[in-house]
Scaffold this motif. Sequence first.
Motif, PDB file in Angstrom:
ATOM      1  N   PHE A 179     118.130  92.311  33.606  1.00  0.00           N
ATOM      2  CA  PHE A 179     117.302  93.162  34.454  1.00  0.00           C
ATOM      3  C   PHE A 179     116.112  93.766  33.707  1.00  0.00           C
ATOM      4  N   PHE A 180     116.053  93.567  32.395  1.00  0.00           N
ATOM      5  CA  PHE A 180     115.013  94.157  31.555  1.00  0.00           C
ATOM      6  C   PHE A 180     114.274  93.039  30.811  1.00  0.00           C
ATOM      7  N   GLN A 233     114.360  99.731  37.317  1.00  0.00           N
ATOM      8  CA  GLN A 233     115.760  99.453  37.046  1.00  0.00           C
ATOM      9  C   GLN A 233     116.614 100.716  36.983  1.00  0.00           C
ATOM     10  N   VAL A 252     116.927 101.318  42.447  1.00  0.00           N
ATOM     11  CA  VAL A 252     117.705 100.158  42.872  1.00  0.00           C
ATOM     12  C   VAL A 252     118.395 100.435  44.205  1.00  0.00           C
ATOM     13  N   ASN A 296     123.600  93.356  31.167  1.00  0.00           N
ATOM     14  CA  ASN A 296     122.543  93.980  31.969  1.00  0.00           C
ATOM     15  C   ASN A 296     121.143  93.663  31.461  1.00  0.00           C
TER      16      ASN A 296
END
Length: 258
Positions: A171-172, A78, A83, A168
């Motif tokens: 994405f984790f 990430q 990316v 965000n």
Amino acid sequence: MEIIVCPTPEEVGRRAADSVLAALPDDRDPVLGLATGSSPLGLYRELGRAVSEGRADFSSAYGFALDEYVGLPPGHPQGYHQVLLREVSETVGLPPDRLNVPDGSGRTLAELTAGARAYEERIRTVGGVDVQILGIGANGHLGFNEPGSALTSRTRVKRLAARTRTDNARFFETIEDVPTHCVTQGLGTILDARRLVLVATGSAKAHAIAAAAEGPLTASVPASILQWHADTVLVLDEDAAQLLTNRQYYDDAAEGLG
């Protein structure tokens, strides 16, 4: 400011790619400013299509990312270097050794600040950014310039807003894994690009788009600096454009002289 409203997200990608290609020089190596996130993915796919059809060539281009997280280990999937390798270099053929990303590896503020200054110098060395591709945060941020960012700011360390970290977190694995800080191009750095092309789709971006395009120029809405640039193109779908009050004029202007 040119505002183009498209019926579908796919058309947004095509029109945005056309706006990027039209502003690239043909007498020297082009320099692209690169945004991450979901908004520009369709644009990158269309640039890749242009390459495959012989309408574009990024084999000698330079790319400069808008931002990078602080504290992620090298090679983290990430991290924005990884990316952009996946989403841009592999898609449009931009050489990995010409992909530049702010350095978020510094252990101290002094190290991070030195890296930010070096990043600005790299942009100057290649002659500046020809086209800066942008998304917009739901809170009106550009890059990671959160509300309250100085309108003349340069590349620097910033703390991420709680809303940005929440947005965000998808994405984790958990929100605790989302870094709290970043290195981001400043609003003044973004304004130095010769053309700005912002892509936005979905109703979640409608308030930010309306404030950026039609509200006052204010640090409370960092994206309002788009109004200050002489060559800004916003490419939106119907959902993102739904709160624009001057929509009829934008549609009429998009028809051109014909």
